[in-house]
Design a protein around this motif. Structure first.
Motif, mmCIF file in Angstrom:
data_model
loop_
_atom_site.group_PDB
_atom_site.id
_atom_site.type_symbol
_atom_site.label_atom_id
_atom_site.label_comp_id
_atom_site.label_asym_id
_atom_site.label_seq_id
_atom_site.Cartn_x
_atom_site.Cartn_y
_atom_site.Cartn_z
ATOM 1 N N SER C 2 0.952 -1.291 -0.039
ATOM 2 C CA SER C 2 -0.035 0.121 -0.023
ATOM 3 C C SER C 2 0.917 1.364 0.127
ATOM 4 O O SER C 2 0.698 2.102 -0.583
ATOM 5 N N ASN C 3 1.777 1.422 0.847
ATOM 6 C CA ASN C 3 2.444 2.345 0.998
ATOM 7 C C ASN C 3 3.886 2.395 -0.171
ATOM 8 O O ASN C 3 3.963 1.278 -0.494
ATOM 9 N N HIS C 4 4.488 3.446 -0.250
ATOM 10 C CA HIS C 4 5.600 3.484 -1.256
ATOM 11 C C HIS C 4 6.704 3.119 -0.958
ATOM 12 O O HIS C 4 7.943 3.346 -1.670
ATOM 13 N N VAL C 5 7.068 2.642 0.362
ATOM 14 C CA VAL C 5 8.445 2.437 0.774
ATOM 15 C C VAL C 5 8.946 0.980 0.527
ATOM 16 O O VAL C 5 8.027 0.120 0.441
ATOM 17 N N PRO C 6 9.837 0.923 -0.318
ATOM 18 C CA PRO C 6 10.268 -0.518 -0.845
ATOM 19 C C PRO C 6 10.680 -1.112 0.296
ATOM 20 O O PRO C 6 11.152 -0.612 1.341
ATOM 21 N N LEU C 7 10.593 -2.538 -0.064
ATOM 22 C CA LEU C 7 10.908 -3.574 1.109
ATOM 23 C C LEU C 7 12.549 -3.281 1.358
ATOM 24 O O LEU C 7 12.959 -3.206 2.349
ATOM 25 N N LEU C 8 13.321 -3.428 0.387
ATOM 26 C CA LEU C 8 14.688 -3.259 0.248
ATOM 27 C C LEU C 8 15.297 -2.085 -0.533
ATOM 28 O O LEU C 8 14.869 -2.162 -1.779
ATOM 29 N N SER C 9 16.162 -1.524 -0.317
ATOM 30 C CA SER C 9 16.663 -0.501 -1.239
ATOM 31 C C SER C 9 18.241 -0.425 -1.072
ATOM 32 O O SER C 9 18.574 -0.455 0.079
ATOM 33 N N PHE C 28 19.066 0.704 -6.486
ATOM 34 C CA PHE C 28 17.878 -0.147 -6.924
ATOM 35 C C PHE C 28 17.051 -0.275 -5.860
ATOM 36 O O PHE C 28 17.317 -0.435 -4.566
ATOM 37 N N GLU C 29 15.713 -0.551 -6.101
ATOM 38 C CA GLU C 29 14.882 -0.748 -5.156
ATOM 39 C C GLU C 29 13.837 -2.076 -5.419
ATOM 40 O O GLU C 29 13.764 -2.595 -6.592
ATOM 41 N N LEU C 30 13.771 -2.817 -4.438
ATOM 42 C CA LEU C 30 13.163 -4.075 -4.254
ATOM 43 C C LEU C 30 11.948 -3.913 -3.483
ATOM 44 O O LEU C 30 11.636 -3.861 -2.238
ATOM 45 N N TYR C 66 16.129 -1.502 4.791
ATOM 46 C CA TYR C 66 15.060 -2.178 4.969
ATOM 47 C C TYR C 66 13.827 -1.401 5.390
ATOM 48 O O TYR C 66 13.835 -0.758 6.447
ATOM 49 N N ARG C 67 12.633 -1.133 4.598
ATOM 50 C CA ARG C 67 11.684 -0.427 4.663
ATOM 51 C C ARG C 67 12.039 1.015 5.094
ATOM 52 O O ARG C 67 11.588 1.561 5.981
ATOM 53 N N GLY C 68 13.053 1.657 4.329
ATOM 54 C CA GLY C 68 13.489 2.781 4.547
ATOM 55 C C GLY C 68 14.413 3.155 5.731
ATOM 56 O O GLY C 68 14.816 4.213 6.049
ATOM 57 N N LYS C 69 14.861 2.065 6.551
ATOM 58 C CA LYS C 69 15.673 2.235 7.575
ATOM 59 C C LYS C 69 17.156 1.441 7.374
ATOM 60 O O LYS C 69 16.871 0.030 6.802
ATOM 61 N N GLN C 73 20.716 -1.030 11.646
ATOM 62 C CA GLN C 73 19.984 -0.362 12.856
ATOM 63 C C GLN C 73 19.088 -1.177 13.419
ATOM 64 O O GLN C 73 18.299 -0.776 14.322
ATOM 65 N N GLN C 74 18.337 -2.084 12.472
ATOM 66 C CA GLN C 74 17.281 -3.035 13.092
ATOM 67 C C GLN C 74 17.445 -4.278 12.803
ATOM 68 O O GLN C 74 16.736 -4.934 11.771
ATOM 69 N N ALA C 75 18.710 -4.806 13.026
ATOM 70 C CA ALA C 75 19.092 -6.105 12.460
ATOM 71 C C ALA C 75 18.180 -7.254 12.861
ATOM 72 O O ALA C 75 17.844 -7.943 11.770
ATOM 73 N N GLU C 76 17.878 -7.378 14.160
ATOM 74 C CA GLU C 76 16.913 -8.455 14.430
ATOM 75 C C GLU C 76 15.805 -8.404 13.540
ATOM 76 O O GLU C 76 15.292 -9.532 13.361
#
Lengths: 230, 251, 212
Positions: C2-9, C28-30, C66-69, C73-76
Motif C-alpha cells: 500500500s505505501n511506497h516504501v520499498p522492502l529493500l533498497s 535499486f529498489e526491491l 529495509y523499509r527505509g531504515k 540499525q534494525q538487524a533483528e
C-alpha cells in the motif's frame, strides 16, 4: 505478522548446545583427540625431567595446566571451522536470535566437549605426578573455573582466524599470551593449597576472570565472526 | 555524532593532513633528540652507584613507556573503528603495530644490556621484564594477524579486534605477572625502586622522551600514509597522485 | 504494497574486493511483488552484492535500507524477514536430512512442523533419516531449499538456487516464487537459468566488469 521469534534466549542457548553435543557425539574423535593429547603431554614431563618424586610434585600444577592450555588450543579450530566451511555460520549470523546467545551456546558446548573431560582425567594424571594430597581440591576447582575462560578467550582467536587456510599457528600466537593470567593464578592456587594455606583469594580472581570472559568475550567473538564472513 | 571528525574519515583528506604533519614532527623530534641525547649521554652527571652505565636509561625508559603508549593508541584507534565504523582505523592499527613492537624490543634489549652490569645477568623473570615480553607477543600477534589476510580491510578489522582484546587483558596480565613474581622470588633483586635522580639527570630525560615520542609519531605517520595508499589503490585520487609523482620524477 | 516504501533498497553501494572495484554507486529498489535477477559474468560481484544486501558483508560505501531504515540499525527485525541462501547450503553431514531442516527452521525462529512433507517437495522423500554425509551435494542444496516452502520471511535472497536442480524441480520452484510474490514477498537472486513461468515478473540487474 510473525513479530517475535518463538524461542526465549534460554531456549535458544540450550538448542544450540544440544546441536553441538549431537554433532560431537556423532563425530567422537573430535572429543577424544584433545584428551589423548592432554594425557600424552603430561606423560612426557616425567620422561624428560626424571622420576624424582619431589621434582615432579613441584612441577605438577604447572605441567597439568600447561597441558590443559595446549589441549584446549588444539581443539579450538573446530569451534567455527566446519560451520564456516559448510555455510552454517552465515546462517547463524543471519538468525533473528541475538548472535551473543548463539556464540555463548557454541562456546559453552565447546567447554562441555573439551574442558569438562580434562577435569575428569586430571586427578589421575596428578597422581602420576605425585601432586601434594592437599592440592587436589584446589586443582579441580581451578580447572572447573579456569578451563571455561580458556574456551572463551580461545574462541576469540578461533573466530579471528576461521577464514585463514593455515590459521592454526597464528591462532596459537594470538591466544597463548592471553592465557597467561589464567595459568598464573591457577598454578599459584594449587601451590598455595599444597602448602596448606588458604587459597580462596586466588580462586576468586579466576572466578572474576570467568565472569569477565562470559560477559565480554561473546561480543569480541561476534564481531570477529562478522569480519570473517565478510 | 562526531561531525567534526568526518572530513578526516576521508582517506584523501587524512593522507594530505598527515603528510603536512610529518615534516613538523620530524624537525621537533630531531631537535629534541639531539639536545636530549647529547645532554644525557655526555653532560649529565654519572650515577653515584651505577656510574656511566645508567645512561642507557635515556633510551630504555622512553622505549618502554612508548611501547605501552603505542599499544594504547592502537587500541583507541581500533575502538573508534569498531564503534563508529571509521574506515581508516584499520590502517592506523596496521601503521602502529610494528612501531610499537620495535620499541618493545628496544626496551627489552636495552633492559637486558642494563641488567648485565647491574644484576650480573641478561635476563631475570622480573615482573616488568616479563610483562614487557608478553606485550611483545601481543604486538607480534596483531602483526601476524594483520598480514595473514589478503583483504586489507578484513585484516585491519581483525587486527583491531585483537588489539582491543589485548588492551583489556594487558592490565590483567600485568597484575598477574607482578603477583606471580612476588610469590616466586623476593622482591630484593629487581627493586630498582623509583630512581631518585637529580634534576640535571631528569631534564635530559624529558627531552629524550619527547624526542622519541615525536620520532615514533613521524614513523607512524609515514606508515599510515602508505597504509592509506595500499587500502585505496583503486581509487581515482590515488591514481592521480601516482601519475603526478611519476611525472615529477620523470622530469 | 500500500505505501511506497520499498522492502529493500540499495543506496549508493560501492564494493571493492582485493583492490578491484566490483560495483560503484549502485542504486535499486526491491518492492513487494518484485523479482530481481542479478546477472553478469563470473567474478563480477554478484555474490558480494547479495551478501551485502543480506548484511553479511559490509559495503565500502553506501547503505542497504529495509523499509527505509538502515539494516544495521534494525538487524533483528530485518533478519526475521530475510531468508538468505548462499553458495554453501549450511547442511551438516553428522545430522540427518530432517534434523538439518529442523535445525535451520528453529535457528530462524520458525516453528518446526511438517518437515517430512517439505522434504518430499524437494524430492527427498524417503531420505529423511539418512545422514547428510551420505547425500550428494545437490541433495544438500535441496535440503536448504526446503526452507523456502516453510518460509514466513518476506525477502528472499538466493544465490544460484537452481544449481543441482532438475527441470521439474525448477518449474516447481518457479511456481513457489510466483506464489511468494503474489503474497507480498520479494525475491532477489542470481542464476544463469532462464525463466519460463515467471519471466514476465523478472527485472534484470546487470553487473559488468569494470576496467579502470
Amino acid at each position: 505478522m510473525n513479530s517475535k521469534p518463538a524461542m526465549s534466549y534460554f531456549t535458544v542457548l540450550t538448542f544450540i548446545i544440544k546441536r553441538e553435543l549431537t554433532l560431537a557425539y556423532r563425530h567422537k574423535d573430535d572429543v577424544l583427540n584433545p584428551i589423548l593429547f592432554f594425557i600424552i603431554v603430561v606423560t612426557l614431563f616425567p620422561l624428560g625431567i626424571g622420576p624424582a618424586t619431589n621434582t615432579l610434585a613441584t612441577i605438577a600444577p604447572g605441567v597439568i595446566w600447561v597441558a590443559a592450555l595446549l589441549a584446549t588450543l588444539l581443539s579450538l579450530d573446530r569451534i567455527f571451522k566446519s560451520d564456516f566451511n559448510d555455510g552454517s555460520l552465515e546462517q547463524m549470523l543471519l538468525s533473528p536470535h541475538p548472535t551473543y546467545i548463539i556464540v555463548l551456546g557454541k562456546v559453552a558446548a565447546h567447554w562441555l566437549i573439551t574442558g569438562l573431560p580434562l577435569i575428569f582425567i586430571a586427578p589421575v594424571l596428578a597422581v602420576s605426578l605425585h601432586l601434594d594430597d592437599n592440592a587436589y581440591n584446589a586443582m579441580m576447582l581451578t580447572l572447573l573455573l579456569g578451563t571455561p575462560v580458556l574456551s572463551f578467550i580461545g574462541a576469540i582467536g578461533a573466530a579471528l582466524t576461521v577464514r585463514l587456510k593455515n590459521g592454526g599457528v597464528i591462532l596459537s600466537l594470538l591466544v597463548l599470551p592471553l592465557f597467561i593470567p589464567v595459568l598464573i593464578f591457577a598454578t599459584s592456587t594449587i601451590n598455595t593449597a599444597a602448602m596448606n594455606l588458604p587459597y580462596q583469594g586466588q580462586l576468586a580472581i579466576i572466578a572474576a576472570l570467568l565472569v569477565g570472559a562470559v560477559t565480554l568475550a561473546p561480543f569480541a567473538i561476534s564481531s570477529a565472526l562478522k569480519v570473517s564472513t565478510n | 555524532m562526531w561531525k567534526w571528525l568526518h572530513p578526516y574519515a576521508n582517506p584523501e583528506t587524512s593522507y594530505h593532513l598527515v603528510g603536512k604533519l610529518i615534516p613538523w614532527f620530524a624537525v621537533v623530534s630531531g631537535a629534541l633528540l639531539t639536545i636530549g641525547l647529547f645532554w644525557g649521554l655526555l653532560f649529565a652527571p654519572p650515577d653515584y652507584q651505577q656510574g656511566d652505565s645508567f645512561r642507557i636509561f635515556y633510551l630504555h625508559v622512553p622505549a618502554a613507556s612508548l611501547s605501552m603508549g603505542i599499544y594504547l593508541g592502537m587500541a583507541i584507534a581500533a575502538f573508534c573503528g569498531l564503534v563508529w565504523q571509521l574506515r581508516l582505523a584499520g590502517a592506523a592499527v596496521a601503521a602502529m603495530a610494528p612501531v610499537g613492537a620495535v620499541f618493545t624490543a628496544i626496551a627489552l634489549i636495552s633492559g637486558a644490556a642494563w641488567g648485565k652490569p647491574m644484576w650480573g645477568t641478561w635476563w631475570i623473570w622480573d615482573a616488568r621484564l616479563t610483562s614487557e615480553l608478553i606485550l611483545l607477543f601481543l604486538y607480534l600477534g596483531v602483526m601476524a594477524l594483520n598480514s595473514a589476510f589478503d583483504d586489507k580491510i578484513a585484516a585491519g578489522k581483525s587486527a583491531g579486534i585483537l588489539a582491543l582484546v589485548g588492551v583489556i587483558n594487558l592490565p590483567i596480565i600485568k597484575y598477574s605477572v607482578e603477583w606471580w613474581n612476588t610469590l616466586h622470588q623476593g622482591a630484593t633483586v629487581s627493586k630498582l625502586g623509583k630512581p631518585s635522580m637529580t634534576l640535571d639527570m631528569f631534564y635530559p630525560f624529558v627531552f629524550c622522551f619527547l624526542g622519541f615520542a615525536f620520532l615514533s609519531a613521524v614513523i607512524i605517520c609515514i606508515r599510515f600514509q602508505s597504509q592509506i595508499l595500499q587500502h585505496n589503490v583503486t581509487r581515482p585520487w590515488v591514481k592521480k597522485l601516482v601519475t603526478v609523482e611519476e611525472n615529477k620524477h620523470a622530469v | 504494497m500500500s505505501n511506497h516504501v520499498p522492502l529493500l533498497s540499495s543506496k549508493h553501494l560501492t564494493c571493492i574486493r582485493q583492490d578491484r572495484v566490483l560495483f560503484e554507486d549502485l542504486n535499486f529498489e526491491l518492492s513487494a511483488g518484485d523479482i530481481i535477477q542479478v546477472e553478469g559474468p563470473n567474478g563480477v560481484g554478484k555474490t558480494s552484492l547479495l551478501k551485502i544486501l543480506a548484511g553479511l558483508s559490509f559495503a565500502n560505501e553506501g547503505d542497504v535500507l529495509y523499509r527505509g531504515k538502515n539494516i544495521q540499525q534494525q538487524a533483528e527485525e530485518y533478519r526475521q524477514n530475510l531468508l538468505y541462501l548462499g553458495h554453501q547450503p549450511g547442511v551438516k553431514g553428522e545430522l540427518t536430512a530432517e534434523e538439518n531442516l529442523e535445525f535451520s527452521l528453529a535457528l530462524h525462529g520458525q516453528t518446526v512442523a511438517d518437515t517430512e512433507q517439505t522434504l518430499s517437495e524437494v524430492d527427498l522423500a524417503g531420505f529423511e533419516d539418512v545422514y547428510a554425509s551420505q547425500l550428494s551435494a545437490g541433495q544438500h542444496r535441496r535440503i536448504a531449499l526446503g526452507r523456502l516452502w516453510q518460509s514466513t520471511q518476506k525477502i528472499w535472497i538466493l544465490d544460484e538456487p537452481f544449481t543441482a536442480i532438475d527441470k521439474s524441480g525448477v518449474s516447481k520452484l518457479e511456481k513457489l516464487f510466483l506464489s511468494h510474490i503474489q503474497q507480498g514477498g520479494a525475491i532477489i537472486l542470481t542464476t544463469h537459468q532462464d525463466f519460463n513461468l515467471i519471466a514476465s515478473h523478472v527485472t534484470k540487474l546487470t553487473l559488468q566488469y569494470r576496467f579502470d
